[in-house]
Scaffold this motif. Structure first.
Motif, PDB file in Angstrom:
ATOM      1  N   HIS A  99     -10.037 -10.511   0.841  1.00  0.00           N
ATOM      2  CA  HIS A  99      -8.923 -11.208   1.471  1.00  0.00           C
ATOM      3  C   HIS A  99      -9.513 -12.096   2.559  1.00  0.00           C
ATOM      4  CE1 HIS A  99      -5.271  -9.186  -0.199  1.00  0.00           C
ATOM      5  NE2 HIS A  99      -6.216  -8.376  -0.629  1.00  0.00           N
ATOM      6  N   VAL A 102      -8.373 -11.768   6.200  1.00  0.00           N
ATOM      7  CA  VAL A 102      -8.850 -10.544   6.837  1.00  0.00           C
ATOM      8  C   VAL A 102     -10.267 -10.727   7.353  1.00  0.00           C
ATOM      9  CG1 VAL A 102      -9.510  -8.148   6.397  1.00  0.00           C
ATOM     10  CG2 VAL A 102      -7.337  -9.016   5.537  1.00  0.00           C
ATOM     11  N   GLU A 103     -11.117 -11.389   6.552  1.00  0.00           N
ATOM     12  CA  GLU A 103     -12.498 -11.618   6.980  1.00  0.00           C
ATOM     13  C   GLU A 103     -12.554 -12.469   8.248  1.00  0.00           C
ATOM     14  OE1 GLU A 103     -14.870 -13.263   3.890  1.00  0.00           O
ATOM     15  OE2 GLU A 103     -14.991 -11.399   2.743  1.00  0.00           O
ATOM     16  N   ASP A 105     -10.060 -12.812  10.560  1.00  0.00           N
ATOM     17  CA  ASP A 105      -9.382 -12.197  11.700  1.00  0.00           C
ATOM     18  C   ASP A 105     -10.117 -10.984  12.246  1.00  0.00           C
ATOM     19  OD1 ASP A 105      -7.480 -14.115  11.361  1.00  0.00           O
ATOM     20  OD2 ASP A 105      -6.018 -12.804  10.377  1.00  0.00           O
ATOM     21  N   ALA A 106     -10.838 -10.261  11.377  1.00  0.00           N
ATOM     22  CA  ALA A 106     -11.488  -9.024  11.813  1.00  0.00           C
ATOM     23  C   ALA A 106     -12.675  -9.331  12.723  1.00  0.00           C
ATOM     24  CB  ALA A 106     -11.965  -8.231  10.592  1.00  0.00           C
ATOM     25  N   SER A 207      -4.643  -5.636   1.574  1.00  0.00           N
ATOM     26  CA  SER A 207      -5.074  -6.296   2.799  1.00  0.00           C
ATOM     27  C   SER A 207      -5.547  -5.290   3.842  1.00  0.00           C
ATOM     28  CB  SER A 207      -3.934  -7.149   3.361  1.00  0.00           C
ATOM     29  OG  SER A 207      -4.321  -7.762   4.568  1.00  0.00           O
ATOM     30  N   ALA A 208      -4.737  -4.260   4.085  1.00  0.00           N
ATOM     31  CA  ALA A 208      -5.092  -3.258   5.087  1.00  0.00           C
ATOM     32  C   ALA A 208      -6.336  -2.489   4.672  1.00  0.00           C
ATOM     33  CB  ALA A 208      -3.925  -2.297   5.301  1.00  0.00           C
ATOM     34  N   TYR A 210      -8.826  -3.582   2.788  1.00  0.00           N
ATOM     35  CA  TYR A 210     -10.015  -4.423   2.943  1.00  0.00           C
ATOM     36  C   TYR A 210     -10.393  -4.558   4.418  1.00  0.00           C
ATOM     37  CZ  TYR A 210     -13.306  -8.243   2.139  1.00  0.00           C
ATOM     38  OH  TYR A 210     -14.438  -9.011   2.077  1.00  0.00           O
ATOM     39  N   ARG A 211      -9.405  -4.626   5.286  1.00  0.00           N
ATOM     40  CA  ARG A 211      -9.676  -4.728   6.717  1.00  0.00           C
ATOM     41  C   ARG A 211     -10.435  -3.488   7.197  1.00  0.00           C
ATOM     42  NH1 ARG A 211      -7.275  -7.829  10.448  1.00  0.00           N
ATOM     43  NH2 ARG A 211      -5.618  -8.362   8.965  1.00  0.00           N
ATOM     44  N   ARG A 212      -9.983  -2.338   6.770  1.00  0.00           N
ATOM     45  CA  ARG A 212     -10.642  -1.105   7.202  1.00  0.00           C
ATOM     46  C   ARG A 212     -12.025  -0.970   6.560  1.00  0.00           C
ATOM     47  NH1 ARG A 212      -5.959   3.578   7.508  1.00  0.00           N
ATOM     48  NH2 ARG A 212      -4.397   2.345   8.630  1.00  0.00           N
TER      49      ARG A 212
END
Length: 646
Positions: A99, A102-103, A105-106, A207-208, A210-212
Motif C-alpha cells: 500500500h 502506508v509506505e 505515511d509510516a 492497509s492496517a 501492511y502498516r504494522r
C-alpha cells in the motif's frame, strides 16, 4: 512473480543508471516477461550474468522498501522446496500486498521502545524454564516443547516469556491458531510490552496489516503476535519463535503449497540458529517426534505439580446403568455421575460446562426404521433437523420436504447426534431455574461471570470462567473418536484437555466427567493427564504402520484421469510406495477449479522420512514437466503431509 513450476527460478535483468541506487536486493520491481509486464522481487545484484543470450532491462523499481530480506527469501525458498511448491506462492503468504500511502505515511526507521524485565515467577513451576530463557537471549538457540500446566494462564506465561526476550533487546514471534486466542494473548502482552508488540492477522484489513508489518520490518517493534502467516514476520534480531496449540486445524493453510506454521518455525529456527518453543495443553505426534529425536527437549512441570493442578477426572460409559436412577438425568441423556457432579457445583455457586461435539439442534439424523443415515437427494450431504422439525441438507442447504428412506422406504427419522441447542433445551428441563448459556458457531462467548449457570459449548468455543468451572461434562465422545481420520484420537485428547484445563483443581472441588469408556487410551491420557505418554505411544504406532510423522506422505488429489497422468510423471525415490487411488476422504476440501459434479480421487505417496525431500523434489519436477507440456491436468492438488489422510 509467476507461480508456474517451470518458471520458478531467478531471471537476470539489466539495471540502468537511473534505477541503480534504488534497485537493491529485496525491493519490488516490474519487469517485462514474455511480452507483458509482471511484478517481482529483486533477489541480488551481480557484476555479470551467466545467461549467454540478450538480457532485457528492468522496467522500474516499484518501491525502494526492501521487503524481501535475505533471511526471508532463503526461508521462502526452503519452504517451497519442503512442500513441493513454488517460491512465489510462499512469498505471497510471507509478504503482504503493498500500500503506497502506508509506505509514505509510516515512520521511515526506528527502534522498539525499551521493555522492562517482567516477573518470571509464574514459570518457576517449570524447572527448566529459566535456563531456556537465558539460552534464548544469549543466542544458544534452545528448542523445547512446552506442556502447559492444567489451569495455568498460557497467554500470561507467553507474554512474560517474550517480554523477557524483548527486555534483552532481541525479537520474538508468537503464532496462535485464531483471532480468539490472539485477542487473549494481545490483552496479556499489552501491559508488559506496550508499543513494542505488534499484532498481525488477516482480520486487520490490508492497509492496517501492511502498516504494522512495515513497523516490524523497520525495527519499530520487537515482538510480533499473530495467526498463521505471522511465522514469516521480518523481526529484527529474532531470538525466539513460539507456536502455541500446533494441533489446531486453524493452522492448516488453505493456499498452496499448504505449509504448516510449526514446520516453518522449525525450519526458521534451524536456519537462523534461534530458539523455538512449541506449546499446548496436549501434544501432537509431530511435536513429540522432535523430542524423541533429541532435536527439542521437554519443558514440563513435575508430576506432583500436575496432579495438584488438575481436576478430578472420571470416565463413565454411555450405557452406565446409573443413568436410570434419575429421570431428570435420563431426560438430559447424561449419566447420573455427571448429573450429580453438575448439581453439586451449581449448589456451590459455580458454573458448569457441558461440551457437545456439534452445534445446531439435531445435526445428524437417520431413518427411524432401518437407521440408515439420512442423505440429501441432491448432493448426498448429511441431513439435519432444526427446532421446528424441518429437515435441511447441511451441505447445500436444500430442504427435505418429504423424507423417504432409499433403503427401506421409511418416512420417519431419529436423532443420530444431538447439537448444542437441543442439549441446552434438555438441560434447561433438568436444571430448572438455572441460567443456560450456549457458545458455538457464529455466537462464541469469551468469558462468563461468576455464579451458578450451565454453559453448553462446542469444542473450541467454550468460554473461560473467571474462577474456573466447578465441573465439566464431555458428551457424545463417540462422534470424535469414531471419525475415519488418522488424527481422530490425537484431536480428541487435545479438545478434551483444553476443556479440562478450564476446571478448578481437585483440591478446589473441580471435577470432569467424560462420557466414554475409561479403558480407552485417549480417555486414560485425560484421566492421568499424560498427553506426552499418549503422543509417544501414538508415534510408535505410526512408525509401525508407516504413517506420518514417522514417514513423509504426499497426496495427489483431482479427477481420476488427471491424477493418473500426473503420477506417471513422478520418478519416485527408492522405497517409495503408491497407495490408492481412493475417493477423496469425507470432509476434505475439493481442489480449486473443479465442478461439484466431478469425481475426485486421491493417490497417496509414501517414503521414509530420510528421503522426504527427494519425494518433494520428484513432485516438483513432475509439476515442471506438466506445466511445460501444458498438460490438461487442471484441478490437481499436490500436498506434502496433508492434515487429513483418511
Amino acid at each position: 512473480m509467476l507461480s508456474l513450476a517451470h518458471l520458478d527460478r531467478p531471471f537476470d535483468y539489466l539495471v540502468d543508471e537511473k534505477s541503480d541506487a534504488t534497485a537493491q536486493p529485496g525491493v519490488r520491481v516490474r519487469v517485462r516477461f514474455a511480452g507483458r509486464l509482471v511484478d517481482g522481487y529483486l533477489l541480488e545484484r551481480l557484476d555479470r550474468s551467466e545467461h549467454t543470450g540478450k538480457l532485457a532491462w528492468l522496467e522500474r523499481v516499484v518501491s525502494p522498501e526492501r521487503v524481501l530480506t535475505d533471511e526471508l527469501a532463503h526461508l521462502c525458498r526452503a519452504v517451497a522446496d519442503r512442500y513441493a511448491g513454488t517460491m512465489p506462492d510462499v512469498v505471497r503468504l510471507a509478504v503482504p500486498p503493498r500500500h503506497a500511502r502506508v509506505e509514505k505515511d509510516a515512520p521511515v526507521q526506528g527502534c522498539a521502545a525499551p521493555v522492562a524485565a517482567p516477573d518470571m515467577s509464574g514459570w518457576d513451576v517449570y524447572p527448566t524454564a529459566g535456563s531456556f530463557v537465558r539460552a534464548a537471549v544469549d543466542g544458544r538457540h534452545p528448542r523445547a516443547v512446552w506442556q502447559v500446566l492444567p489451569g495455568d494462564d498460557w497467554a500470561t506465561r507467553l507474554a512474560e516469556l517474550v517480554a523477557s526476550v524483548a527486555a534483552a533487546g532481541r525479537g520474538a514471534i508468537v503464532v496462535v491458531p485464531d483471532q480468539r486466542d490472539l485477542d487473549r494473548l494481545e490483552a496479556a502482552c499489552a501491559p508488559l510490552l506496550g508499543g513494542g508488540c505488534v499484532t498481525l492477522a488477516a482480520g486487520l484489513g490490508p492497509s492496517a496489516r501492511y502498516r504494522r508489518w512495515l513497523a516490524v520490518l523497520r525495527g519499530q517493534a520487537s515482538v510480533v503476535i499473530g495467526t498463521r502467516s505471522a511465522v514469516f514476520a521480518p523481526v529484527v534480531d529474532l531470538a525466539l519463535t513460539i507456536v502455541f496449540d500446533d494441533g489446531d486445524s486453524s493452522f492448516d493453510e488453505p493456499r498452496a503449497p499448504y505449509p504448516h506454521p510449526r514446520e516453518v518455525a522449525v525450519m526458521r529456527s534451524h536456519a537462523t540458529n534461534t530458539a523455538l518453543l512449541i506449546g499446548g495443553h496436549s501434544r501432537t505426534t509431530e511435536a513429540q517426534a522432535l523430542v524423541s529425536s533429541g532435536w527439542a527437549h521437554d519443558l514440563t512441570a513435575s508430576r506432583a505439580d500436575i496432579r495438584a493442578a488438575a481436576p478430578l477426572i472420571e470416565g463413565v460409559a454411555e450405557d452406565d446403568r446409573r443413568l436410570g436412577g434419575d429421570p431428570l438425568a435420563r431426560s438430559a441423556r447424561i449419566p447420573a455421575t455427571a448429573f450429580i457432579a453438575a448439581r453439586k457445583a451449581l449448589q456451590a455457586g459455580l458454573p458448569v460446562l457441558f461440551s457437545v461435539p456439534r452445534r445446531g439442534y439435531l445435526p445428524s439424523v437417520a431413518c427411524a426404521k432401518c437407521r440408515e443415515h439420512a442423505r440429501c437427494r441432491t448432493c448426498n450431504g448429511p441431513v439435519s433437523m432444526n427446532e421446528r422439525g424441518d429437515l435441511t441438507c447441511r451441505w447445500c442447504g436444500r430442504p427435505e420436504l418429504r423424507f423417504v428412506c432409499p433403503s427401506c422406504g421409511g418416512k420417519a427419522v431419529r436423532a443420530l447426534m444431538v447439537g448444542d441447542k437441543r442439549t441446552a433445551e434438555e438441560l434447561g428441563k433438568a436444571f430448572p431455574g438455572v441460567p443456560i448459556v450456549t457458545s458455538g458457531g457464529t455466537k462464541i462467548i469469551d468469558e462468563i461471570d461468576d455464579g451458578p449457570r450451565v454453559v453448553v459449548a462446542t469444542p473450541g468455543a467454550q468460554p473461560r470462567a473467571r474462577g474456573g468451572y466447578g465441573a465439566a461434562v464431555i458428551l457424545d465422545t463417540w462422534a470424535q473418536l469414531d471419525r475415519e481420520d488418522l488424527r481422530a484420537g490425537e484431536e480428541a485428547v487435545r479438545l478434551w484437555m483444553a476443556i479440562a484445563t478450564l476446571v478448578r483443581s481437585r483440591d478446589d472441588g473441580g471435577r470432569v466427567v467424560i462420557v466414554a469408556d475409561s479403558a480407552g487410551a485417549q480417555v486414560q491420557a485425560l484421566i492421568s493427564w499424560n498427553p506426552i505418554g499418549y503422543a509417544a505411544v501414538e508415534l510408535d504406532q505410526r512408525a509401525d504402520l508407516k504413517f506420518p510423522p514417522a514417514v513423509t506422505m504426499a497426496s495427489v488429489d483431482g479427477p481420476a484421469a488427471a491424477v493418473n497422468a500426473f503420477c506417471d510423471l513422478i520418478e519416485l525415490p527408492p522405497g517409495a510406495e503408491k497407495l490408492g487411488p481412493v475417493p477423496l476422504p469425507a470432509g476434505v476440501r475439493r481442489p480449486a477449479g473443479l465442478d461439484g459434479d466431478d469425481d475426485v480421487e486421491r493417490m497417496l505417496l509414501r517414503t521414509p522420512r530420510a528421503v522426504g525431500r527427494t519425494l518433494a523434489q520428484a513432485l516438483r519436477t513432475a509439476q515442471v514437466v506438466r506445466n511445460a507440456r501444458h498438460d490438461d491436468t487442471a484441478g490437481i492438488r499436490v500436498q506434502i503431509d496433508p492434515p487429513t489422510i483418511g
